[in-house]
Design an enzyme around this catalytic site. Structure first.
Site, short mmCIF file in Angstrom:
data_model
loop_
_atom_site.label_atom_id
_atom_site.label_comp_id
_atom_site.label_asym_id
_atom_site.label_seq_id
_atom_site.Cartn_x
_atom_site.Cartn_y
_atom_site.Cartn_z
N ARG A 5 -13.71 -2.52 -1.87
CA ARG A 5 -14.19 -2.99 -3.05
C ARG A 5 -15.85 -3.07 -2.66
NH1 ARG A 5 -10.80 -0.81 -5.17
NH2 ARG A 5 -9.56 -1.45 -7.07
N GLU A 37 -20.67 -0.77 -9.60
CA GLU A 37 -20.01 0.37 -10.35
C GLU A 37 -19.80 0.00 -11.76
OE1 GLU A 37 -16.20 1.57 -8.63
OE2 GLU A 37 -17.10 1.27 -6.55
N HIS A 91 -16.03 6.38 -5.53
CA HIS A 91 -14.99 5.73 -5.61
C HIS A 91 -13.76 6.73 -5.68
CE1 HIS A 91 -12.88 1.69 -6.88
NE2 HIS A 91 -12.03 2.39 -6.19
N1 LIG Z 1 -11.50 3.55 -2.68
C1 LIG Z 1 -10.39 3.56 -3.07
O1 LIG Z 1 -10.10 4.53 -3.77
C2 LIG Z 1 -9.17 2.48 -2.89
C3 LIG Z 1 -9.65 1.34 -2.78
N2 LIG Z 1 -8.60 0.32 -2.37
C4 LIG Z 1 -8.82 -1.12 -1.92
O2 LIG Z 1 -8.42 -1.31 -0.64
C5 LIG Z 1 -7.81 -2.60 -0.80
C6 LIG Z 1 -6.91 -2.73 0.29
O3 LIG Z 1 -5.68 -1.84 -0.08
P1 LIG Z 1 -4.36 -2.06 0.70
O4 LIG Z 1 -3.99 -1.74 2.07
O5 LIG Z 1 -3.35 -1.21 -0.13
O6 LIG Z 1 -3.94 -3.52 0.42
P2 LIG Z 1 -3.08 -4.56 1.04
O7 LIG Z 1 -2.66 -5.66 0.22
O8 LIG Z 1 -1.93 -3.64 1.45
O9 LIG Z 1 -3.88 -4.94 2.38
C7 LIG Z 1 -4.85 -5.79 2.52
C8 LIG Z 1 -4.91 -6.47 3.70
O10 LIG Z 1 -5.97 -7.45 3.74
C9 LIG Z 1 -5.77 -8.51 4.35
N3 LIG Z 1 -6.88 -9.65 4.22
C10 LIG Z 1 -7.05 -10.37 3.14
N4 LIG Z 1 -8.14 -11.08 3.02
C11 LIG Z 1 -8.52 -10.94 4.35
C12 LIG Z 1 -9.68 -11.19 4.92
N5 LIG Z 1 -10.57 -12.19 4.46
N6 LIG Z 1 -9.97 -10.80 6.29
C13 LIG Z 1 -9.18 -9.80 6.76
N7 LIG Z 1 -8.14 -9.32 6.20
C14 LIG Z 1 -7.87 -9.68 4.99
C15 LIG Z 1 -4.47 -8.93 3.55
O11 LIG Z 1 -3.76 -10.03 4.44
C16 LIG Z 1 -3.73 -7.79 3.79
O12 LIG Z 1 -3.10 -7.30 4.86
C17 LIG Z 1 -7.40 -2.92 -1.90
O13 LIG Z 1 -7.51 -4.04 -2.56
C18 LIG Z 1 -8.35 -2.00 -2.70
O14 LIG Z 1 -9.32 -3.08 -3.50
C19 LIG Z 1 -7.14 0.71 -2.39
C20 LIG Z 1 -6.82 1.87 -2.34
C21 LIG Z 1 -7.93 2.96 -2.97
O1 LIG Z 2 -6.14 1.72 -6.09
C1 LIG Z 2 -7.02 1.22 -5.84
O2 LIG Z 2 -7.36 -0.16 -5.72
C2 LIG Z 2 -8.47 1.77 -6.35
O3 LIG Z 2 -9.67 1.51 -5.71
C3 LIG Z 2 -8.16 3.25 -7.14
O4 LIG Z 2 -8.70 4.14 -6.15
C4 LIG Z 2 -9.21 2.96 -8.11
O5 LIG Z 2 -9.24 4.15 -8.95
P1 LIG Z 2 -9.12 4.04 -10.43
O6 LIG Z 2 -8.12 3.24 -10.96
O7 LIG Z 2 -10.44 3.34 -10.82
O8 LIG Z 2 -9.21 5.54 -11.21
#
Ligand SMILES: NC(=O)C1=CN([C@@H]2O[C@H](COP(=O)(O)OP(=O)(O)OC[C@H]3O[C@@H](n4cnc5c(N)ncnc54)[C@H](O)[C@@H]3O)[C@@H](O)[C@H]2O)C=CC1
Ligand SMILES: O=C(O)C(=O)[C@H](O)COP(=O)(O)O
EC number: 1.1.1.290
Length: 374
Positions: free
Chosen positions: A208, A237, A254
């Site tokens: 994020r 954003e 994104h």
């Molecule tokens: N750019 C994009 O298209 C996407 C962005 N994202 C973002 O990526 C983030 C992570 O995704 P996932 O791995 O699926 O989530 P997840 O919840 O599986 O993993 C997040 C990890 O971060 C750790 N964490 C929490 N606070 C922390 C801190 N202060 N320092 C270090 N680690 C910490 C948690 O313990 C957890 O293991 C999502 O929350 C979302 O905001 C996710 C998918 C797509």
């Molecule tokens: O899954 C997440 O978390 C993400 O950041 C997605 O890539 C967000 O995609 P939209 O929901 O904004 O299309």
């Protein structure tokens, strides 16, 4: 039942239209008035799901086709007894493959090998752990930072964030956006952290935007800090800081999680949870194979799988430079950020590329990296 959904989520009518009245809206403009007579709401990250949106509504079920849930007031939904589902891990492969594409783009531009670098992974959940697994399987050294996980799992060798920052060549962020609590991540990467990063290191943010203080990042880059930056997510954003974009090496709108496979996985997950919640039986499987193979398959790999060859395979599937150019062309256009995202010709995942090899060690490596191999 009456369903309101973000119009840019695929397969909504196909999956939900049979039993329900479906209305589609631009995600960013969904308002309290829109949800008044709605039973089910299905959103993306761009719809703020909170009391302002839901007050006096009769909504029973809310799904977000995202891994991140910082756009949802989960406590409010719980207090209202609204069933909420999200799709953690649905786009982990997509983000991991985006990070690989960015790393190899930088490696070929700056003529270095990933295996000569130390990569720090902050946040070792669905995405961070898969990234770590694939990097390690390819012989790349990683260091891990995840204090919440560290408290639960002492078997890993964890690094503190401060220590990690000073020891890595590449820092990649994969945490949720957490504003408060014991391990907040809002502006976790601030001016001091940016200053502590070794010169010429690489900073990648696909989680994020606000996990990095974007003003501090712009300031330190303007001050001449030697830093290679890849941003897929932006603090402001859908407005992108054009000055910041001009300083970063790769800037994308994104879309790190935007593969066709991840979009299908996430909407199928929400659909199946909806069927479970309302007691319908027509559960769809996560039918990714419906996609078939990518447009390019039957690639022969005879020589050893080195970084140059892996980069060539990756570029068969995804050219990250194209997304960077798209953002630079439309960042200044009102609504451009959302427009690029909603019209994005989602890319395929490595598993859609069918690679042929008769060399056992290459076969095993390709499998570990997520390719389909015959
Ligand atoms: N750019 C994009 O298209 C996407 C962005 N994202 C973002 O990526 C983030 C992570 O995704 P996932 O791995 O699926 O989530 P997840 O919840 O599986 O993993 C997040 C990890 O971060 C750790 N964490 C929490 N606070 C922390 C801190 N202060 N320092 C270090 N680690 C910490 C948690 O313990 C957890 O293991 C999502 O929350 C979302 O905001 C996710 C998918 C797509
Ligand atoms: O899954 C997440 O978390 C993400 O950041 C997605 O890539 C967000 O995609 P939209 O929901 O904004 O299309």
């Amino acid at each position: 039942m009456r369903i309101l959904a973000d119009k840019h989520i695929p397969y909504i009518n196909r999956l939900f239209g049979l039993h329900n009245i479906v209305k589609l809206c631009e995600g960013r403009s969904i308002s309290n008035r829109d949800v008044k007579d709605v039973d089910i709401l299905i959103v993306r990250s761009i719809t703020q799901v909170n009391e302002i949106l839901l007050n006096n509504s009769a909504i029973k079920f809310i799904g977000t086709v995202t891994s991140g849930i910082d756009h949802v007031d989960c406590n409010y939904l719980k207090d209202c007894g609204i069933n909420f589902v999200y799709t953690p891990g649905s786009n982990a492969v997509a983000v991991v493959e985006y990070v690989f594409a960015a790393l190899f783009w930088l490696a070929s531009r700056d003529n270095f090998f990933l295996r000569d670098k130390v990569i720090g992974i902050v946040g070792v959940g669905n995405i961070g752990s898969l990234l770590n697994k694939r990097l390690c399987s390819f012989g790349v050294q990683t260091l891990l930072c995840d204090p919440p996980l560290e408290k639960l799992n002492t078997s890993e060798s964890w690094k503190s964030f401060e220590k990690l920052v000073s020891e890595v060549d590449i820092l990649t962020l994969h945490t949720p956006l957490i504003m408060e609590g014991y391990y907040p991540t809002w502006h976790m990467v601030d001016f001091d952290v940016l200053d502590a990063l070794p010169d010429n290191s690489i900073l990648i943010n696909t989680c994020r935007g606000a996990v990095i203080d974007n003003s501090a990042l712009l300031k330190i880059l303007k001050n001449g800090k030697k830093l290679n930056v890849v941003l897929d997510v932006w603090e402001s954003e859908p407005i992108v800081s054009v000055p910041l974009l001009s300083y970063v090496d790769l800037g994308t709108p994104h879309i790190a999680g935007y593969t066709i496979e991840s979009k299908i996985r996430s909407i199928m997950r929400v659909y199946n949870e909806y069927c479970n919640f309302f007691g319908f039986s027509d559960l769809e499987t996560e039918n990714i194979s419906v996609l078939g193979r990518s447009i390019i398959h039957d690639i022969q790999v005879k020589e050893k799988l080195d970084e140059i060859l892996l980069n060539r395979l990756i570029k068969l599937i995804y050219n990250i430079n194209y997304d960077d150019n798209m953002l630079r062309n439309f960042a200044n256009v009102l609504g451009g950020f959302d427009r690029i995202r909603s019209c994005y010709a989602s890319r395929r995942e490595w598993s859609s590329l069918c690679v042929k090899t008769c060399v056992d060690c290459i076969y095993e490596m390709l499998i570990k990296l997520g390719f389909s191999v015959v």
